[in-house]
Design a protein around this motif. Structure first.
Motif, PDB file in Angstrom:
ATOM      1  N   ALA A 363      25.724  55.263  31.554  1.00  0.00           N
ATOM      2  CA  ALA A 363      24.331  54.849  31.372  1.00  0.00           C
ATOM      3  C   ALA A 363      24.200  53.750  30.326  1.00  0.00           C
ATOM      4  O   ALA A 363      23.224  52.995  30.337  1.00  0.00           O
ATOM      5  N   ARG A 364      25.167  53.644  29.416  1.00  0.00           N
ATOM      6  CA  ARG A 364      25.140  52.571  28.422  1.00  0.00           C
ATOM      7  C   ARG A 364      25.963  51.360  28.857  1.00  0.00           C
ATOM      8  O   ARG A 364      25.799  50.275  28.301  1.00  0.00           O
ATOM      9  N   ALA A 365      26.824  51.539  29.831  1.00  0.00           N
ATOM     10  CA  ALA A 365      27.649  50.434  30.319  1.00  0.00           C
ATOM     11  C   ALA A 365      26.815  49.459  31.142  1.00  0.00           C
ATOM     12  O   ALA A 365      25.733  49.801  31.633  1.00  0.00           O
ATOM     13  N   PRO A 366      27.294  48.228  31.306  1.00  0.00           N
ATOM     14  CA  PRO A 366      26.604  47.299  32.214  1.00  0.00           C
ATOM     15  C   PRO A 366      26.766  47.728  33.666  1.00  0.00           C
ATOM     16  O   PRO A 366      27.599  48.578  33.993  1.00  0.00           O
ATOM     17  N   ALA A 367      25.986  47.135  34.528  1.00  0.00           N
ATOM     18  CA  ALA A 367      26.167  47.331  35.961  1.00  0.00           C
ATOM     19  C   ALA A 367      27.532  46.801  36.381  1.00  0.00           C
ATOM     20  O   ALA A 367      28.077  45.886  35.748  1.00  0.00           O
ATOM     21  N   PRO A 368      28.137  47.360  37.414  1.00  0.00           N
ATOM     22  CA  PRO A 368      29.448  46.880  37.862  1.00  0.00           C
ATOM     23  C   PRO A 368      29.371  45.451  38.384  1.00  0.00           C
ATOM     24  O   PRO A 368      28.300  44.962  38.763  1.00  0.00           O
ATOM     25  N   PRO A 369      30.523  44.763  38.431  1.00  0.00           N
ATOM     26  CA  PRO A 369      30.535  43.424  39.033  1.00  0.00           C
ATOM     27  C   PRO A 369      30.213  43.505  40.520  1.00  0.00           C
ATOM     28  O   PRO A 369      30.363  44.564  41.138  1.00  0.00           O
ATOM     29  N   VAL A 370      29.765  42.407  41.085  1.00  0.00           N
ATOM     30  CA  VAL A 370      29.407  42.383  42.501  1.00  0.00           C
ATOM     31  C   VAL A 370      30.291  41.378  43.239  1.00  0.00           C
ATOM     32  O   VAL A 370      30.877  40.473  42.653  1.00  0.00           O
ATOM     33  N   ASP A 371      30.372  41.598  44.553  1.00  0.00           N
ATOM     34  CA  ASP A 371      31.133  40.703  45.437  1.00  0.00           C
ATOM     35  C   ASP A 371      32.551  40.482  44.909  1.00  0.00           C
ATOM     36  O   ASP A 371      33.031  39.344  44.830  1.00  0.00           O
ATOM     37  N   VAL A 372      33.230  41.566  44.574  1.00  0.00           N
ATOM     38  CA  VAL A 372      34.603  41.474  44.064  1.00  0.00           C
ATOM     39  C   VAL A 372      35.552  41.205  45.228  1.00  0.00           C
ATOM     40  O   VAL A 372      35.511  41.887  46.252  1.00  0.00           O
ATOM     41  N   GLN A 373      36.415  40.190  45.046  1.00  0.00           N
ATOM     42  CA  GLN A 373      37.324  39.776  46.116  1.00  0.00           C
ATOM     43  C   GLN A 373      38.701  39.467  45.547  1.00  0.00           C
ATOM     44  O   GLN A 373      38.838  39.065  44.391  1.00  0.00           O
ATOM     45  N   VAL A 374      39.718  39.644  46.371  1.00  0.00           N
ATOM     46  CA  VAL A 374      41.057  39.174  46.060  1.00  0.00           C
ATOM     47  C   VAL A 374      41.398  38.102  47.091  1.00  0.00           C
ATOM     48  O   VAL A 374      41.203  38.290  48.295  1.00  0.00           O
ATOM     49  N   GLU A 375      41.835  36.950  46.614  1.00  0.00           N
ATOM     50  CA  GLU A 375      42.078  35.831  47.509  1.00  0.00           C
ATOM     51  C   GLU A 375      43.347  36.062  48.335  1.00  0.00           C
ATOM     52  O   GLU A 375      44.403  36.382  47.781  1.00  0.00           O
ATOM     53  N   ALA A 376      43.210  35.914  49.641  1.00  0.00           N
ATOM     54  CA  ALA A 376      44.323  36.141  50.554  1.00  0.00           C
ATOM     55  C   ALA A 376      44.392  35.050  51.606  1.00  0.00           C
ATOM     56  O   ALA A 376      44.784  35.282  52.747  1.00  0.00           O
ATOM     57  N   ALA A 377      44.026  33.819  51.205  1.00  0.00           N
ATOM     58  CA  ALA A 377      43.995  32.709  52.154  1.00  0.00           C
ATOM     59  C   ALA A 377      45.368  32.082  52.366  1.00  0.00           C
ATOM     60  O   ALA A 377      45.587  31.364  53.341  1.00  0.00           O
TER      61      ALA A 377
END
Length: 458
Positions: A363-377
Motif C-alpha cells: 500500500a505504500r509502494a508505487p504502482a507496478p510498471p506497465v507494458d513490461v517487455q523483453v526485446e526478442a526481435a
C-alpha cells in the motif's frame, strides 16, 4: 548487492561471466512504521474476537438474520460495530458500510431466497487514484449439515480466525497512511458457494475497480495437525498459475508462449508477500503453494481470480478435519467441532503479522510498471527489457529481477533510476532465465514484479 542507475553502465561492463555468481537481492529495507504495525498486532484482541464470534449459536448464512439474534445477523452486527468503534478511535478515517444483496434460491445449499451481507471497512489511500488492496475472511460458519440452522456451529478456526485477523488489521493499520486504498472485508455465504465474495468481486469488476492484490485468510487458527504435529513457524499461501479456462485470452496465451506459466500475477504477489514477511516477520516461513487452492476445496479468493484480479489464500500448515464442518460432539472418545479451545491464538497473531507486513509495504509502494517487455526481435546473447512508467509520482526507480527457470523465487536484481525505462544486461540470455520488473519508492517499498511480454519488433 543491488546496482543503481548512476553506475549502471560501468557495472554492466564489469559483470561476472557467470551470472550464477551474482549475489542474491539484498533484504527489504525496513520501514519503522511497518515495524510498529507488526509489533502492535495483539494476540489478546484476536483471541477475544474469535471467542465473541464463536459465541453465536451459529453463523450459518441461512440462519437468523436479525441483528439482535444469535445467528448470522447478530454476527454481522457485531463485526460492523467493531469496525465503527475502530473508525471512531482514529478520527473516522475508516469508512464502514454494508454490502447487502438479494441471493436467489440455489439448491442444495440455499433452499430459499435470502439476503447476504458483507461487512466492509475501507481505509482510503492518500493518493486517491483508486489503486486498492483487499484483505478478507468469511464470518459465516456451518455444522455437519449445511442446511441445519439449529445445530451449534462456532466456526472458531473456519473462519472466525480469518475475520479476527481482518478486524485486527483494520484496528492497527488504520492509524497510519498509505498511498493505496485498503479494504478490510468480512464476507458471508462462503460455505454456501462463495456467494458474498462472488458478489463483491463481480461488482468490483463491473465498476472496473483497480484491485492490485487480494489476500484471503481462511482457516489460519491452528498450528496442530490432525496427527498432533505442531508447526508454529509456517503458513501456506496458495497462488494460482495460469487460469484453467477453456479458451485462454491473449494475456494468458502470451504468458504461456513466453514461458511465464509460473509468473502469473497471483504468483508474483505471493513472491512479494514472502519477501516482505522474511523482512518483517522472520520467524514465519510463508510456504508458497503453486496451485489455486486445496483439492476439492475453495476460498473467497477464487471469485477475485475469476474476475481477473491477483488473489491468494492464507491457510494453516496442516488442517485437522475433525474441527471443520462438524457438529460439536464426542464420538468414540474423539472430540469433534470447531471450538475456540483448539485455536492457537499466538499462531493466528503471527499470520496476521504476515498479512500486515505485506499489505503495508504494497500500500505504500508505487504502482507496478506497465507494458513490461523483453526485446526478442533479433538473436543475441544479451537481454534488453523496456517498460512504461505508471501514473505514480512516488516511483524512485525500477528493479529488474531474474532467476533460473527452475528457481521458485527471485535470485538476482539490478536497480535503475526513475528516468530509465529501457536497460540492456550484457551476457545474460533471456532464453535461460525468467525476468521481472518492479517499481520502488525512496523508502524502498517495492511493488510486485511484472513478467515481461516478448517484443518481436525493434
Amino acid at each position: 548487492m543491488r546496482l543503481s542507475g548512476p553506475i549502471l553502465l560501468a557495472a554492466a561492463m564489469a559483470l561476472p561471466k557467470a551470472w550464477g555468481d551474482t549475489p542474491a537481492p539484498a533484504p527489504v529495507a525496513k520501514d519503522p512504521d511497518i515495524q510498529e504495525i507488526v509489533a502492535a498486532i495483539s494476540q489478546e484482541r484476536i483471541q477475544k474476537s474469535i471467542f465473541v464470534l464463536a459465541s453465536f449459536k451459529t453463523r450459518l448464512t441461512i440462519s437468523d438474520p436479525l441483528p439482535s439474534g444469535d445467528g448470522i445477523g447478530g454476527a454481522a452486527a457485531w463485526i460492523r460495530a467493531e469496525f465503527e468503534r475502530i473508525s471512531k478511535e482514529n478520527g473516522s478515517r475508516l469508512k464502514v458500510s454494508l454490502d447487502t444483496f438479494d441471493q436467489p434460491m440455489a439448491p442444495p445449499r440455499i433452499p430459499r431466497p435470502i439476503q447476504i451481507t458483507n461487512v466492509v471497512a475501507t481505509l482510503p489511500g492518500i493518493d486517491g487514484d483508486g489503486r486498492t488492496l483487499v484483505v478478507s475472511g468469511h464470518y459465516d460458519s456451518r455444522a455437519s449439515d449445511t442446511l441445519d440452522e439449529n445445530a451449534a456451529a462456532p466456526g472458531a478456526d473456519d473462519d472466525a480466525s480469518g475475520v479476527a485477523c481482518v478486524i485486527e488489521l483494520a484496528r492497527v493499520m488504520s492509524h497510519y497512511k498509505y498511498h493505496a486504498t485498503i479494504v478490510f472485508l468480512a464476507v458471508a455465504g462462503e460455505e454456501q458457494g462463495l456467494n458474498g465474495s462472488g458478489h463483491w468481486a463481480k461488482e468490483a469488476r463491473a465498476r472496473d475497480a483497480d484491485i492490485e492484490a487480494m489476500l484471503d485468510n481462511d482457516i489460519i487458527g491452528s498450528s496442530r495437525s490432525e496427527a498432533g504435529a505442531i508447526d508454529r513457524g509456517s503458513v501456506r499461501l496458495f497462488a494460482e498459475g495460469v487460469r484453467p479456462v477453456a479458451a485462454p485470452d491473449d494475456a494468458q496465451l502470451a504468458l504461456l508462449r513466453d514461458g511465464g506459466e509460473n509468473d502469473s500475477p497471483p504468483r508474483e504477489l505471493a513472491r512479494a508477500i514472502k519477501e516482505n514477511a522474511a523482512s518483517y516477520v522472520p520467524k514465519m516461513n510463508v510456504r508458497v503453494i503453486y496451485r489455486a487452492d486445496r483439492y476439492r476445496r475453495g476460498g473467497d479468493h477464487l471469485p477475485f481470480l475469476q474476475a481477473g484480479y491477483a488473489a491468494v489464500r492464507f491457510t494453516e500448515p496442516a488442517e485437522d478435519y475433525r474441527r471443520q464442518h462438524q457438529d460439536v460432539r464426542v464420538e468414540n472418545g474423539v472430540q469433534y467441532g470447531d471450538t475456540p479451545d483448539h485455536v492457537d491464538f499466538a499462531y493466528t497473531a503471527d499470520v496476521t503479522r504476515v498479512n500486515a507486513s505485506a499489505l503495508a509495504v504494497l500500500a505504500r509502494a508505487p504502482a507496478p510498471p506497465v507494458d513490461v517487455q523483453v526485446e526478442a526481435a533479433r538473436l543475441e546473447n544479451d537481454s534488453t527489457l523496456r517498460w512504461a512508467s505508471p501514473k505514480d509520482d512516488n516511483v524512485a526507480g525500477y528493479r529488474v529481477v531474474w532467476r533460473e527457470t527452475t528457481a521458485p523465487f527471485w535470485e538476482h536484481s539490478l536497480e535503475v533510476g526513475r528516468g530509465v525505462t529501457r536497460v540492456t544486461i550484457p551476457g545474460l540470455s533471456k532464453d535461460n532465465v525468467v525476468f521481472g520488473v518492479e517499481t520502488f519508492d525512496a523508502a524502498g517499498h517495492s511493488s510486485p514484479a511484472v513478467f515481461p511480454k516478448g517484443r518481436s519488433t525493434l
